[in-house]
Motif scaffolding. Structure first.
Motif, PDB file in Angstrom:
ATOM      1  N   GLY A  44      -4.814   1.423  -8.956  1.00 45.27           N
ATOM      2  CA  GLY A  44      -4.950   1.675  -7.520  1.00 45.27           C
ATOM      3  C   GLY A  44      -5.776   0.566  -6.898  1.00 45.27           C
ATOM      4  O   GLY A  44      -6.902   0.332  -7.305  1.00 45.27           O
ATOM      5  N   ARG A  95       1.693   4.044  -3.244  1.00 45.31           N
ATOM      6  CA  ARG A  95       1.376   5.460  -3.129  1.00 45.31           C
ATOM      7  C   ARG A  95       2.658   6.283  -3.067  1.00 45.31           C
ATOM      8  O   ARG A  95       2.691   7.349  -2.474  1.00 45.31           O
ATOM      9  CB  ARG A  95       0.466   5.687  -1.929  1.00 45.31           C
ATOM     10  CG  ARG A  95      -0.960   5.204  -2.248  1.00 45.31           C
ATOM     11  CD  ARG A  95      -1.756   4.921  -1.033  1.00 45.31           C
ATOM     12  NE  ARG A  95      -2.043   6.134  -0.305  1.00 45.31           N
ATOM     13  CZ  ARG A  95      -2.519   6.160   0.917  1.00 45.31           C
ATOM     14  NH1 ARG A  95      -2.751   5.037   1.555  1.00 45.31           N
ATOM     15  NH2 ARG A  95      -2.752   7.281   1.515  1.00 45.31           N
ATOM     16  N   GLN A 150      -4.461  -0.404   4.799  1.00 51.43           N
ATOM     17  CA  GLN A 150      -4.321   0.667   3.830  1.00 51.43           C
ATOM     18  C   GLN A 150      -4.109   2.008   4.511  1.00 51.43           C
ATOM     19  O   GLN A 150      -3.435   2.879   4.010  1.00 51.43           O
ATOM     20  CB  GLN A 150      -5.604   0.749   3.007  1.00 51.43           C
ATOM     21  CG  GLN A 150      -5.409   1.412   1.701  1.00 51.43           C
ATOM     22  CD  GLN A 150      -5.513   0.419   0.588  1.00 51.43           C
ATOM     23  OE1 GLN A 150      -6.336  -0.477   0.625  1.00 51.43           O
ATOM     24  NE2 GLN A 150      -4.676   0.561  -0.406  1.00 51.43           N
ATOM     25  N   ALA A 175       0.836  -1.207   0.000  1.00 47.07           N
ATOM     26  CA  ALA A 175       0.000   0.000   0.000  1.00 47.07           C
ATOM     27  C   ALA A 175       0.868   1.253   0.000  1.00 47.07           C
ATOM     28  O   ALA A 175       0.592   2.217  -0.704  1.00 47.07           O
ATOM     29  CB  ALA A 175      -0.930  -0.008   1.216  1.00 47.07           C
ATOM     30  N   VAL A 220      -6.259   6.149  -2.001  1.00 46.92           N
ATOM     31  CA  VAL A 220      -5.869   5.532  -3.270  1.00 46.92           C
ATOM     32  C   VAL A 220      -6.217   6.449  -4.445  1.00 46.92           C
ATOM     33  O   VAL A 220      -5.415   6.649  -5.359  1.00 46.92           O
ATOM     34  CB  VAL A 220      -6.536   4.148  -3.424  1.00 46.92           C
ATOM     35  CG1 VAL A 220      -6.323   3.599  -4.822  1.00 46.92           C
ATOM     36  CG2 VAL A 220      -5.966   3.188  -2.389  1.00 46.92           C
TER      37      VAL A 220
END
Ligand SMILES: Nc1ncnc2c1ncn2[C@@H]1O[C@H](COP(=O)(O)OP(=O)(O)O)[C@@H](O)[C@H]1O
Ligand SMILES: [Mg+2]
Lengths: 256, 273
Positions: free
Chosen positions: B81, A216, B90, A212, B150
Motif C-alpha cells: 500500500g 484499491r 489519494q 491510487a 490505504v
C-alpha cells in the motif's frame, strides 16, 4: 462600464466566482443539515423536477407568481444562503432576459415575455435548490443507475477535482497579478499558458489518481458508500409534492 | 522472509534524467525502514517502484520474492500500500467516508466493507471527519484520511512518501503515533521516505541513505544519524541532540528527547556527587 474595468483591472476569477456557484460552495451547502437536506435524493429530485414541469405548464399570472414564492420558501426552510443564490441567479437571468427582450419584437405580448422570464429564473432556482441540498455522491448514485458507469464515475471524479483545478488557476492568476499588471493582450496569452500548464499538471495527477484507484481494487465501477434510507418522511413529502402539483394544474384548468 | 528486495535498480525518466542508479535495498518482513535523503535524491522515484507505478529501466524489484512486472501488478498493489506525498492524489472520492470505504467496497460484501471503513476511521481517530469534503481538510487531516484509505485494503507492506512533510509539530506527532500503532496492530512492514532526521529514530529500525539516486548507506539508525561525514555528504541535518552532544564533546550521542534527558540527568547526578 463596471464590468469592463473589472476585466481590465484584474481579469479576476473572483468575478466568475460571484456569478457562478463554485463546487466547494455547492458541496458545502449540500452537506448541511436541515429538514430538507435530510430528505432522500429521489424525493428532492422529484420535487424540483415536478415543480419545474408545473411552472412551465402554468399560464395564469397569479399561479405563475406563486412558483418563485414556493421555491424561496423552501430555500428559507433549507437555510440556504439567499444572497449568494441571488448573485448566482444573475447568469441564468441574463440569458433569459436576452431571449425575452427579443420576444416582443417577433410579436409576443410583453406580458408573455415577462412570464417566460419569470419561469426561466424560477426553474433555475429549483435546480439550485436541488444542487445545494444534495451531495454530489447522492446525485451520482442516482445518475449511475441511469448513466453508463464511465460517465457516472467521471462525474464523481469531476466533482472532486474541479475545484482543485479552480483553486490552482486562481492561485496562478493571483501570483501573476502580484507581479505587476501587464497589458490585456499579454495578459490573455499568459492566461492561456497558465491553462496549458494546468492541463499538463492535471494529466500527471490523473495518472497518480488512477494508480491510487487501481491499487484499491477499482475495476471500472465506483462503489458508493453513502447509505440513504427511504423513510416515511419521504413518502409523505412525495405525496405532498404530487398533491401540490395536481392542485396547481387543477386550479389552472378549472378555476382560472 | 524478505518483504522487499530492490536489486540494482536503474531508472531513467523519459527526459533522460537518471533518477536511480543501481539502487540496492533489502527489507525484512516486519521491519521499519526510513529512506533518508535530500530533495531530488530519488526517494519518490524509488517508492513509486515498490508498487509498480514506475518499472525499472534496469534491475528488478521483488516483493516477497516475486519480481514486480506488468503481469502481477494487481497482486503487488494489494500487497504494497503506497501513500503518495500529495494526499490530493489519494483522496479521490467526494467525502472522507466514501474514500475510506472505496477499497473495502471493491473487495468485500457491502455490510462488511462499511463496518471495516468505520473501524479503520475509529482506529485513526478521524470518525468526526466522516462527511467532510477532502478539499477543506487541514494537511494533517488529509494525511490521516489518505492513510486510512490505504490501510483499509490491509496491505502487508505500508509505504509512505514523506508522511510528515509540511505538517506542524502536533500533526507530525499524531502521524508518528498513528504509524507506530498501525505497525504494532497489523504487523506491517513499514517503509517511509523523509529528510527529517528527527522522526527517523521514532519510527525506524533501519535507515537507507540516498544521494543522487545512489544508496550510500544501509544499516542501523544510530550508525547513520551519528555519522557526521555521512550526513554531510548526503546534505542532511544532524539530529539536534547529537549535535549538542558533539558540541559538548560527549562520547554518547542521544538520538531522541528521551535518550537525551536520561543522559543529561545521569551527567547532572555525577556532577552533584
Ligand atoms: N517525471 C519526471 N521526469 C523527469 N525527471 C524527474 C521526474 N520526476 C523526478 N525527476 C527527477 O528525478 C530526480 C529524483 O526525483 P525524486 O525521486 O522526486 O526525488 P525526491 O523524492 O527525493 O525529492 C530529480 O532530479 C528529479 O528532478
Ligand atoms: Mg519526493
Amino acid at each position: 462600464m463596471w464590468w469592463l474595468s473589472k476585466v481590465r483591472g484584474g481579469l479576476s476569477l473572483s468575478l466568475i466566482e460571484r456569478l457562478l456557484p463554485s463546487t466547494p460552495m455547492v458541496e458545502y451547502f449540500s452537506t448541511r443539515k436541515s429538514f430538507y437536506h435530510r430528505l432522500h435524493t429521489a424525493s428532492k429530485l422529484a420535487f424540483s423536477l415536478s415543480m419545474i414541469l408545473v411552472t412551465v405548464y402554468l399560464s395564469s399570472v397569479l399561479l405563475v407568481a406563486l412558483m418563485p414564492l414556493t421555491v424561496l420558501l423552501v430555500m428559507v426552510v433549507a437555510r440556504l444562503p439567499l444572497r449568494s443564490v441571488a448573485s448566482w441567479s444573475i447568469t441564468p437571468a441574463l440569458f433569459a432576459a436576452t431571449l425575452c427582450i427579443l420576444l416582443p419584437l417577433v410579436g409576443y405580448l410583453l406580458l408573455d415575455a415577462v412570464m417566460i422570464f419569470v419561469k426561466a429564473v424560477t426553474a433555475a432556482w429549483f435546480m439550485f435548490l436541488l444542487a445545494l441540498t444534495t451531495p454530489m455522491t447522492h446525485l451520482a448514485r442516482i445518475a449511475s443507475k441511469v448513466l453508463p458507469s464511465w460517465l457516472a464515475d467521471t462525474l464523481i471524479l469531476a466533482s472532486r477535482y474541479f475545484f482543485l483545478f479552480f483553486d490552482e488557476a486562481q492561485r496562478m492568476v493571483r501570483a501573476m497579478n502580484a507581479r505587476g499588471s501587464p497589458p490585456l493582450r499579454r495578459r490573455l496569452t499568459l492566461v492561456a499558458n497558465v491553462m496549458a500548464s494546468l492541463f499538463v499538471k492535471s494529466y500527471e495527477r490523473a495518472e497518480r489518481v488512477y494508480v491510487a484507484m487501481s491499487s484499491r481494487g477499482y475495476r471500472g465501477r465506483m462503489p458508493l458508500a453513502s447509505p440513504e434510507q427511504f423513510s416515511l418522511r419521504d413518502a409523505i413529502f412525495i405525496t405532498a409534492t404530487l398533491a401540490l402539483s395536481f392542485t396547481l394544474v387543477y386550479a389552472e384548468v378549472f378555476l382560472v | 522472509m524478505k518483504a522487499v528486495e530492490v536489486d540494482c535498480v536503474e531508472h531513467v525518466y523519459p527526459d533522460g534524467t537518471r533518477a536511480l542508479c543501481g539502487a540496492r535495498l533489502e527489507v525484512e518482513e516486519g521491519e521499519s525502514v526510513a529512506i533518508l535523503g535530500p530533495n531530488g535524491s530519488g526517494k519518490t522515484t524509488l517508492i513509486l517502484h515498490l508498487n509498480g507505478t514506475l518499472l525499472p529501466s534496469e534491475g528488478a524489484v521483488r516483493i516477497f520474492g516475486k519480481p514486480v512486472s506488468k503481469k502481477n501488478l494487481d497482486w503487488v498493489r494489494r500487497t504494497v500500500g503506497v501513500v503518495f506525498q500529495n494526499p490530493d492524489e489519494q483522496l479521490f472520492m467526494p467525502t472522507v467516508f466514501e474514500d475510506v470505504a472505496f477499497g473495502p467496497l471493491n473487495i468485500m460484501p457491502r455490510d462488511k466493507a462499511l463496518r471495516e471503513a468505520e473501524s479503520i476511521m475509529e482506529e485513526l481517530g478521524i470518525t468526526e471527519l466522516r462527511d467532510r469534503i477532502p478539499h477543506f481538510l487541514s494537511g494533517g487531516q488529509k494525511r490521516l484520511a489518505a492513510i486510512a484509505g490505504v490501510v483499509a485494503m490491509k496491505p502487508r507492506i505500508l509505504v509512505l512518501d514523506e508522511p510528515t512533510i509540511g505538517l506542524d509539530s502536533k500533526a507530525r506527532d499524531r502521524i508518528i503515533q498513528t504509524l507506530s500503532r498501525l505497525k504494532e496492530h497489523y504487523g506491517l512492514t513499514l517503509i517511509f521516505s523523509t529528510f527529517d532526521v528527527e522522526i527517523v529514530p521514532l519510527l525506524a529500525d533501519k535507515v537507507v541513505v540516498l544521494k543522487d539516486g545512489c544508496v550510500i548507506y544501509q544499516g542501523g539508525v544510530r550508525g547513520a544519524l551519528t555519522d557526521t561525514s555521512l550526513l554531510r555528504e548526503a546534505c542532511l541535518d544532524q539530529p539536534p541532540y547529537v549535535r549538542l552532544a558533539e558540541e559538548l564533546g560527549l562520547k554518547e550521542k542521544p538520538l531522541t528527547l528521551k535518550e537525551a534527558s536520561s543522559l543529561f540527568s545521569r551527567l547532572i547526578q555525577t556532577i552533584r556527587r
